[in-house]
Motif scaffolding. Structure first.
Motif, PDB file in Angstrom:
ATOM      1  N   HIS A  22     -15.388  -8.369  14.517  1.00 19.22           N
ATOM      2  CA  HIS A  22     -15.764  -9.541  13.614  1.00 19.22           C
ATOM      3  C   HIS A  22     -14.826 -10.931  14.566  1.00 19.22           C
ATOM      4  N   GLN A  23     -14.982 -10.441  15.896  1.00 22.74           N
ATOM      5  CA  GLN A  23     -14.413 -11.367  16.730  1.00 22.74           C
ATOM      6  C   GLN A  23     -15.065 -13.041  16.635  1.00 22.74           C
ATOM      7  N   GLY A  24     -14.233 -13.986  16.663  1.00 28.23           N
ATOM      8  CA  GLY A  24     -14.776 -15.186  16.783  1.00 28.23           C
ATOM      9  C   GLY A  24     -14.669 -15.616  15.074  1.00 28.23           C
ATOM     10  N   LYS A  25     -14.593 -14.958  14.186  1.00 29.73           N
ATOM     11  CA  LYS A  25     -14.476 -15.333  12.757  1.00 29.73           C
ATOM     12  C   LYS A  25     -12.793 -15.556  12.388  1.00 29.73           C
ATOM     13  N   THR A  26     -12.590 -16.136  11.509  1.00 28.72           N
ATOM     14  CA  THR A  26     -11.180 -16.200  11.039  1.00 28.72           C
ATOM     15  C   THR A  26     -10.904 -14.974  10.088  1.00 28.72           C
ATOM     16  N   ILE A  27      -9.764 -14.465  10.485  1.00 27.51           N
ATOM     17  CA  ILE A  27      -9.656 -12.821   9.935  1.00 27.51           C
ATOM     18  C   ILE A  27      -8.315 -13.097   9.123  1.00 27.51           C
ATOM     19  N   PHE A  28      -8.209 -12.512   8.098  1.00 28.17           N
ATOM     20  CA  PHE A  28      -7.062 -12.318   7.096  1.00 28.17           C
ATOM     21  C   PHE A  28      -6.817 -11.095   7.080  1.00 28.17           C
ATOM     22  N   ALA A  29      -5.638 -10.601   7.474  1.00 25.06           N
ATOM     23  CA  ALA A  29      -5.298  -9.014   7.278  1.00 25.06           C
ATOM     24  C   ALA A  29      -4.104  -8.765   6.266  1.00 25.06           C
ATOM     25  N   TYR A  30      -4.250  -7.805   5.570  1.00 27.37           N
ATOM     26  CA  TYR A  30      -3.251  -7.282   4.725  1.00 27.37           C
ATOM     27  C   TYR A  30      -3.033  -5.977   4.690  1.00 27.37           C
ATOM     28  N   PHE A  31      -1.946  -5.653   5.067  1.00 24.62           N
ATOM     29  CA  PHE A  31      -1.327  -4.196   5.380  1.00 24.62           C
ATOM     30  C   PHE A  31      -0.545  -3.763   4.186  1.00 24.62           C
ATOM     31  N   SER A  32      -0.924  -2.483   3.684  1.00 20.22           N
ATOM     32  CA  SER A  32      -0.359  -2.061   2.178  1.00 20.22           C
ATOM     33  C   SER A  32      -0.157  -0.552   2.480  1.00 20.22           C
ATOM     34  N   GLY A  33       0.786  -0.300   1.580  1.00 17.65           N
ATOM     35  CA  GLY A  33       1.045   1.227   1.328  1.00 17.65           C
ATOM     36  C   GLY A  33      -0.196   1.962   0.938  1.00 17.65           C
ATOM     37  N   SER A  34      -0.575   3.035   1.331  1.00 11.82           N
ATOM     38  CA  SER A  34      -1.775   3.557   0.760  1.00 11.82           C
ATOM     39  C   SER A  34      -1.730   3.786  -0.557  1.00 11.82           C
ATOM     40  N   LYS A  35      -2.984   3.538  -1.322  1.00 14.53           N
ATOM     41  CA  LYS A  35      -2.806   3.868  -2.829  1.00 14.53           C
ATOM     42  C   LYS A  35      -3.183   5.164  -3.129  1.00 14.53           C
ATOM     43  N   ASP A  36      -2.784   5.489  -4.458  1.00 14.87           N
ATOM     44  CA  ASP A  36      -2.970   6.792  -4.960  1.00 14.87           C
ATOM     45  C   ASP A  36      -4.253   6.804  -5.508  1.00 14.87           C
ATOM     46  N   ALA A  37      -4.548   8.156  -6.516  1.00 13.32           N
ATOM     47  CA  ALA A  37      -5.897   8.355  -7.037  1.00 13.32           C
ATOM     48  C   ALA A  37      -5.987   7.303  -7.900  1.00 13.32           C
ATOM     49  N   GLU A  38      -4.987   6.575  -8.632  1.00 15.18           N
ATOM     50  CA  GLU A  38      -5.248   5.790  -9.523  1.00 15.18           C
ATOM     51  C   GLU A  38      -5.394   4.306  -9.009  1.00 15.18           C
ATOM     52  N   GLY A  39      -5.383   4.338  -7.890  1.00 21.43           N
ATOM     53  CA  GLY A  39      -5.412   2.828  -7.379  1.00 21.43           C
ATOM     54  C   GLY A  39      -4.242   2.077  -7.163  1.00 21.43           C
ATOM     55  N   LYS A  40      -2.831   2.679  -7.212  1.00 14.62           N
ATOM     56  CA  LYS A  40      -1.771   2.052  -7.011  1.00 14.62           C
ATOM     57  C   LYS A  40      -0.881   2.247  -5.948  1.00 14.62           C
ATOM     58  N   SER A  41      -0.450   1.305  -5.233  1.00 14.31           N
ATOM     59  CA  SER A  41       0.136   1.646  -3.825  1.00 14.31           C
ATOM     60  C   SER A  41       1.642   2.244  -4.318  1.00 14.31           C
ATOM     61  N   CYS A  43       4.129   1.415  -2.463  1.00 15.39           N
ATOM     62  CA  CYS A  43       5.092   0.333  -2.145  1.00 15.39           C
ATOM     63  C   CYS A  43       5.275  -0.623  -3.248  1.00 15.39           C
ATOM     64  N   PRO A  44       6.535  -0.965  -3.731  1.00 20.31           N
ATOM     65  CA  PRO A  44       6.625  -1.911  -4.846  1.00 20.31           C
ATOM     66  C   PRO A  44       6.499  -3.285  -4.335  1.00 20.31           C
ATOM     67  N   ASP A  45       6.729  -3.514  -3.045  1.00 21.41           N
ATOM     68  CA  ASP A  45       6.445  -4.823  -2.437  1.00 21.41           C
ATOM     69  C   ASP A  45       5.046  -5.217  -2.431  1.00 21.41           C
ATOM     70  N   CYS A  46       4.194  -4.296  -2.280  1.00 23.86           N
ATOM     71  CA  CYS A  46       2.894  -4.298  -1.862  1.00 23.86           C
ATOM     72  C   CYS A  46       2.263  -4.389  -3.342  1.00 23.86           C
ATOM     73  N   VAL A  47       2.618  -3.625  -4.374  1.00 24.46           N
ATOM     74  CA  VAL A  47       2.087  -3.996  -5.730  1.00 24.46           C
ATOM     75  C   VAL A  47       2.366  -5.291  -6.210  1.00 24.46           C
TER      76      VAL A  47
END
Length: 81
Positions: A22-41, A43-47
Motif C-alpha cells: 500500500h505504498q503511497g497511501k496514507t496508512i494507519f497502523a494499530y498493533f494489539s495483543g492477539s485476540k482469543d476465540a471470543e474476539g477479545k484481546s 491486553c487490557p490497554d488494547c481493549v
C-alpha cells in the motif's frame, strides 16, 4: 463500499508486506495483543483503546489503509526472554 481499506495481519513480517503493498497511501497502523476465540484481546490497554480507534476510523477517507496487526499472545509478551 467501505470508506477505507482495512487489512488484518498476524505478525510483523505480514505487517511489513502490507505496508509495501500500500505504498503511497496514507496508512494507519494499530498493533494489539492477539485476540482469543471470543474476539477479545488479552491486553487490557488494547481493549480500552479499540473503541477509540474505531471511532477515529469514521473520519478516515477512502484513499487510506488501516492495518490491524495482532502482536502475539500474553505468554509471548510476558516471557522475560
Amino acid at each position: 463500499m467501505a470508506p477505507f481499506k482495512e487489512v488484518s495481519e498476524s505478525d510483523f513480517e505480514e505487517f511489513n508486506q502490507a505496508v509495501k503493498e500500500h505504498q503511497g497511501k496514507t496508512i494507519f497502523a494499530y498493533f494489539s495483543g492477539s485476540k482469543d476465540a471470543e474476539g477479545k484481546s488479552w491486553c487490557p490497554d488494547c481493549v480500552e483503546a479499540e473503541p477509540v480507534v474505531q471511532e477515529g476510523l469514521k473520519h478516515v477517507t477512502e484513499d487510506c489503509v488501516f492495518i490491524y496487526c495482532q502482536v502475539g499472545d500474553r505468554s509471548y509478551w510476558k516471557d522475560p526472554k
